[in-house]
Design a protein around this motif. Sequence first.
Motif, PDB file in Angstrom:
ATOM      1  N   SER A 108       0.824  -1.205   0.000  1.00  0.00           N
ATOM      2  CA  SER A 108       0.000   0.000   0.000  1.00  0.00           C
ATOM      3  C   SER A 108       0.861   1.259   0.000  1.00  0.00           C
ATOM      4  CB  SER A 108      -0.940   0.002   1.209  1.00  0.00           C
ATOM      5  OG  SER A 108      -0.209  -0.038   2.425  1.00  0.00           O
ATOM      6  N   VAL A 109       1.998   1.226   0.705  1.00  0.00           N
ATOM      7  CA  VAL A 109       2.888   2.387   0.735  1.00  0.00           C
ATOM      8  C   VAL A 109       3.524   2.614  -0.639  1.00  0.00           C
ATOM      9  CG1 VAL A 109       5.096   3.216   1.635  1.00  0.00           C
ATOM     10  CG2 VAL A 109       3.364   2.334   3.206  1.00  0.00           C
ATOM     11  N   VAL A 110       4.036   1.549  -1.248  1.00  0.00           N
ATOM     12  CA  VAL A 110       4.647   1.667  -2.583  1.00  0.00           C
ATOM     13  C   VAL A 110       3.614   2.132  -3.605  1.00  0.00           C
ATOM     14  CG1 VAL A 110       5.737   0.377  -4.462  1.00  0.00           C
ATOM     15  CG2 VAL A 110       6.438  -0.027  -2.092  1.00  0.00           C
ATOM     16  N   LEU A 111       2.429   1.550  -3.546  1.00  0.00           N
ATOM     17  CA  LEU A 111       1.380   1.938  -4.477  1.00  0.00           C
ATOM     18  C   LEU A 111       0.957   3.392  -4.269  1.00  0.00           C
ATOM     19  CD1 LEU A 111      -0.570   1.002  -6.704  1.00  0.00           C
ATOM     20  CD2 LEU A 111      -2.173   0.357  -4.893  1.00  0.00           C
ATOM     21  N   GLY A 112       0.881   3.821  -2.997  1.00  0.00           N
ATOM     22  CA  GLY A 112       0.527   5.207  -2.712  1.00  0.00           C
ATOM     23  C   GLY A 112       1.544   6.182  -3.279  1.00  0.00           C
ATOM     24  N   GLY A 113       2.847   5.878  -3.094  1.00  0.00           N
ATOM     25  CA  GLY A 113       3.882   6.746  -3.650  1.00  0.00           C
ATOM     26  C   GLY A 113       3.856   6.780  -5.162  1.00  0.00           C
ATOM     27  N   PHE A 114       3.653   5.612  -5.788  1.00  0.00           N
ATOM     28  CA  PHE A 114       3.617   5.542  -7.252  1.00  0.00           C
ATOM     29  C   PHE A 114       2.427   6.330  -7.810  1.00  0.00           C
ATOM     30  CE2 PHE A 114       1.674   3.473 -10.955  1.00  0.00           C
ATOM     31  CZ  PHE A 114       2.687   3.663 -11.892  1.00  0.00           C
ATOM     32  N   LEU A 115       1.245   6.114  -7.244  1.00  0.00           N
ATOM     33  CA  LEU A 115       0.064   6.819  -7.737  1.00  0.00           C
ATOM     34  C   LEU A 115       0.178   8.320  -7.519  1.00  0.00           C
ATOM     35  CD1 LEU A 115      -2.853   4.449  -6.647  1.00  0.00           C
ATOM     36  CD2 LEU A 115      -1.884   4.745  -8.930  1.00  0.00           C
ATOM     37  N   GLY A 116       0.776   8.736  -6.388  1.00  0.00           N
ATOM     38  CA  GLY A 116       0.959  10.163  -6.144  1.00  0.00           C
ATOM     39  C   GLY A 116       1.889  10.796  -7.156  1.00  0.00           C
ATOM     40  N   HIS A 117       3.022  10.155  -7.422  1.00  0.00           N
ATOM     41  CA  HIS A 117       3.980  10.674  -8.404  1.00  0.00           C
ATOM     42  C   HIS A 117       3.381  10.666  -9.810  1.00  0.00           C
ATOM     43  CE1 HIS A 117       7.845  11.468 -10.312  1.00  0.00           C
ATOM     44  NE2 HIS A 117       7.601  10.461 -11.135  1.00  0.00           N
ATOM     45  N   PHE A 118       2.708   9.578 -10.159  1.00  0.00           N
ATOM     46  CA  PHE A 118       2.111   9.471 -11.491  1.00  0.00           C
ATOM     47  C   PHE A 118       1.022  10.529 -11.687  1.00  0.00           C
ATOM     48  CE2 PHE A 118      -1.116   7.804 -14.381  1.00  0.00           C
ATOM     49  CZ  PHE A 118      -0.346   7.528 -15.504  1.00  0.00           C
ATOM     50  N   SER A 119       0.197  10.742 -10.667  1.00  0.00           N
ATOM     51  CA  SER A 119      -0.872  11.737 -10.772  1.00  0.00           C
ATOM     52  C   SER A 119      -0.298  13.140 -10.941  1.00  0.00           C
ATOM     53  CB  SER A 119      -1.764  11.686  -9.525  1.00  0.00           C
ATOM     54  OG  SER A 119      -2.371  10.421  -9.381  1.00  0.00           O
ATOM     55  N   HIS A 120       0.773  13.441 -10.207  1.00  0.00           N
ATOM     56  CA  HIS A 120       1.415  14.759 -10.334  1.00  0.00           C
ATOM     57  C   HIS A 120       1.948  14.967 -11.751  1.00  0.00           C
ATOM     58  CE1 HIS A 120       3.863  18.261  -9.123  1.00  0.00           C
ATOM     59  NE2 HIS A 120       4.757  17.757  -9.967  1.00  0.00           N
ATOM     60  N   GLN A 121       2.704  13.981 -12.247  1.00  0.00           N
ATOM     61  CA  GLN A 121       3.275  14.097 -13.583  1.00  0.00           C
ATOM     62  C   GLN A 121       2.186  14.171 -14.650  1.00  0.00           C
ATOM     63  OE1 GLN A 121       6.475  14.560 -14.302  1.00  0.00           O
ATOM     64  NE2 GLN A 121       6.991  14.497 -12.126  1.00  0.00           N
ATOM     65  N   PHE A 122       1.134  13.403 -14.469  1.00  0.00           N
ATOM     66  CA  PHE A 122       0.047  13.395 -15.441  1.00  0.00           C
ATOM     67  C   PHE A 122      -0.624  14.761 -15.534  1.00  0.00           C
ATOM     68  CE2 PHE A 122      -4.556  12.887 -16.171  1.00  0.00           C
ATOM     69  CZ  PHE A 122      -4.523  12.400 -17.466  1.00  0.00           C
ATOM     70  N   ILE A 123      -0.931  15.362 -14.400  1.00  0.00           N
ATOM     71  CA  ILE A 123      -1.611  16.657 -14.388  1.00  0.00           C
ATOM     72  C   ILE A 123      -0.714  17.752 -14.937  1.00  0.00           C
ATOM     73  CG2 ILE A 123      -2.492  18.457 -12.841  1.00  0.00           C
ATOM     74  CD1 ILE A 123      -3.766  16.296 -11.171  1.00  0.00           C
ATOM     75  N   ARG A 124       0.583  17.713 -14.600  1.00  0.00           N
ATOM     76  CA  ARG A 124       1.481  18.759 -15.084  1.00  0.00           C
ATOM     77  C   ARG A 124       1.791  18.590 -16.576  1.00  0.00           C
ATOM     78  NH1 ARG A 124       1.338  22.903 -14.296  1.00  0.00           N
ATOM     79  NH2 ARG A 124       3.468  23.348 -14.912  1.00  0.00           N
ATOM     80  N   LYS A 125       2.006  17.349 -17.033  1.00  0.00           N
ATOM     81  CA  LYS A 125       2.336  17.130 -18.443  1.00  0.00           C
ATOM     82  C   LYS A 125       1.163  17.469 -19.350  1.00  0.00           C
ATOM     83  CE  LYS A 125       6.508  15.540 -17.810  1.00  0.00           C
ATOM     84  NZ  LYS A 125       7.709  16.334 -18.255  1.00  0.00           N
ATOM     85  N   THR A 126      -0.037  17.159 -18.917  1.00  0.00           N
ATOM     86  CA  THR A 126      -1.227  17.418 -19.737  1.00  0.00           C
ATOM     87  C   THR A 126      -1.790  18.817 -19.530  1.00  0.00           C
ATOM     88  OG1 THR A 126      -2.652  16.458 -18.030  1.00  0.00           O
ATOM     89  CG2 THR A 126      -1.868  14.984 -19.770  1.00  0.00           C
ATOM     90  N   LYS A 127      -1.224  19.586 -18.568  1.00  0.00           N
ATOM     91  CA  LYS A 127      -1.666  20.954 -18.280  1.00  0.00           C
ATOM     92  C   LYS A 127      -3.135  21.015 -17.844  1.00  0.00           C
ATOM     93  CE  LYS A 127       2.280  22.589 -19.925  1.00  0.00           C
ATOM     94  NZ  LYS A 127       3.319  23.184 -19.062  1.00  0.00           N
ATOM     95  N   LEU A 128      -3.624  19.939 -17.245  1.00  0.00           N
ATOM     96  CA  LEU A 128      -5.013  19.936 -16.791  1.00  0.00           C
ATOM     97  C   LEU A 128      -5.236  20.938 -15.662  1.00  0.00           C
ATOM     98  CD1 LEU A 128      -5.903  16.134 -16.827  1.00  0.00           C
ATOM     99  CD2 LEU A 128      -6.663  17.900 -18.423  1.00  0.00           C
ATOM    100  N   ASP A 129      -4.184  21.227 -14.878  1.00  0.00           N
ATOM    101  CA  ASP A 129      -4.341  22.202 -13.804  1.00  0.00           C
ATOM    102  C   ASP A 129      -4.514  23.620 -14.343  1.00  0.00           C
ATOM    103  OD1 ASP A 129      -1.739  21.977 -14.792  1.00  0.00           O
ATOM    104  OD2 ASP A 129      -0.861  22.814 -12.968  1.00  0.00           O
ATOM    105  N   LEU A 130      -4.091  23.855 -15.596  1.00  0.00           N
ATOM    106  CA  LEU A 130      -4.299  25.170 -16.205  1.00  0.00           C
ATOM    107  C   LEU A 130      -5.709  25.301 -16.770  1.00  0.00           C
ATOM    108  CD1 LEU A 130      -0.911  25.600 -18.117  1.00  0.00           C
ATOM    109  CD2 LEU A 130      -1.485  26.206 -15.753  1.00  0.00           C
ATOM    110  N   GLN A 131      -6.283  24.197 -17.170  1.00  0.00           N
ATOM    111  CA  GLN A 131      -7.622  24.228 -17.752  1.00  0.00           C
ATOM    112  C   GLN A 131      -8.715  24.172 -16.697  1.00  0.00           C
ATOM    113  OE1 GLN A 131      -8.062  21.518 -21.164  1.00  0.00           O
ATOM    114  NE2 GLN A 131      -5.850  21.267 -21.201  1.00  0.00           N
ATOM    115  N   TYR A 132      -8.443  23.510 -15.575  1.00  0.00           N
ATOM    116  CA  TYR A 132      -9.463  23.335 -14.545  1.00  0.00           C
ATOM    117  C   TYR A 132      -8.912  23.834 -13.210  1.00  0.00           C
ATOM    118  CZ  TYR A 132     -11.137  20.246 -18.208  1.00  0.00           C
ATOM    119  OH  TYR A 132     -11.541  19.735 -19.422  1.00  0.00           O
TER     120      TYR A 132
END
Length: 351
Positions: A108-132
């Motif tokens: 659960s700890v490894v999965l939590g770290g992976f999902l957190g890092h992946f979610s951050h990179q996904f939002i920044r790479k796709t610029k979704l935080d600029l649109q929403y």
Amino acid sequence: MDFNITFFTLVYIVFLIIPGVFFKRFYFQGHFNKQFQSGLYADRLITSVFWGAIIQVITIHILLHSTGDKFYSFSEVIKNAFLSISKNDLPNGGNQLFTFASLYLIGSVVLGGFLGHFSHQFIRKTKLDLQYAVLRFSNKWYYYFTGDILYTNEFKYKVSKTGKIASTVVDVLVDYGEGENILFTGTLTQYSLDSNGNLETLYLTGTSRFKKQDNGKIELKNIPGDCFVIPYQRVLNMNIDYVIETSSKEKKQGRMKRILLGLISAFLILLLPVIIVVPWFSQVGVWLKLSSIVLLLLSWLFFMVGFVNLVDPKAALKGKGIALAFVLFLILLLFGLSLLGIFDHVIELVF
């Protein structure tokens, strides 16, 4: 009995919170790491529990499908442990209980770290935080100093500048005390925030100051040195100017990119309810339905990453990275659909 129940309740709460804490720690990274510790303690605790619960559900599904029959023996051990607690006895799970607890916590700890890092990179790479705005990080200064603020809905129709931002120039009016105010200008190289996320210090390079001569003319005088430090508490006001590298080709690419990202975002938003709702109409069990939803959501994320990096010439992923994203998308999609038994129905219709 009261002591035992309290002790194991605390242990379970820790197991519940820790994955959520790791998720948030890896999600709020880089220029946004101050947000990890900001806000009310109650709010941080609730969000940690929320993400921890989601990560635990995913972890259990992974253990269920990876350990097979052993998972059910683990379940019996956990059940017997709680029965022992209810009878004022200490649980005796032996090696099985220790093995399951270790796999459960580490996974659960490894999965939590992976999902957190992946979610951050996904939002920044796709610029979704600029649109929403709801996805935007609390560090507003990052968006202003990098020029990302120009691509938000609040600014993109009001600012004429388009193209790649090469640097950020700031004009800073500083209070020197005794009624003396001095205007400095330079290229913003770095900045720092305090523990509350407020702007604390500005670091400029190539700095100059405006000085009024005796004849009334304004002279721009260079300041020797490599880095000029300005405490923000002395700043009266600040003007930000972006140095843009523009060309007709870049403008056309930027316009097409915004249109494509807008269409993709709209499509994906409409697709999300389908991914979450449709599996519940299948004939498989509840656990398989939930597992399928998780896999389909992950395939949705990989598809978005691959497509955005494919259409963006300045994207971080190139060649093999994009291919890997699409391969993972296909694998997760096929696996998620197979859990719903869709391929069995197709085979029946064909043969």
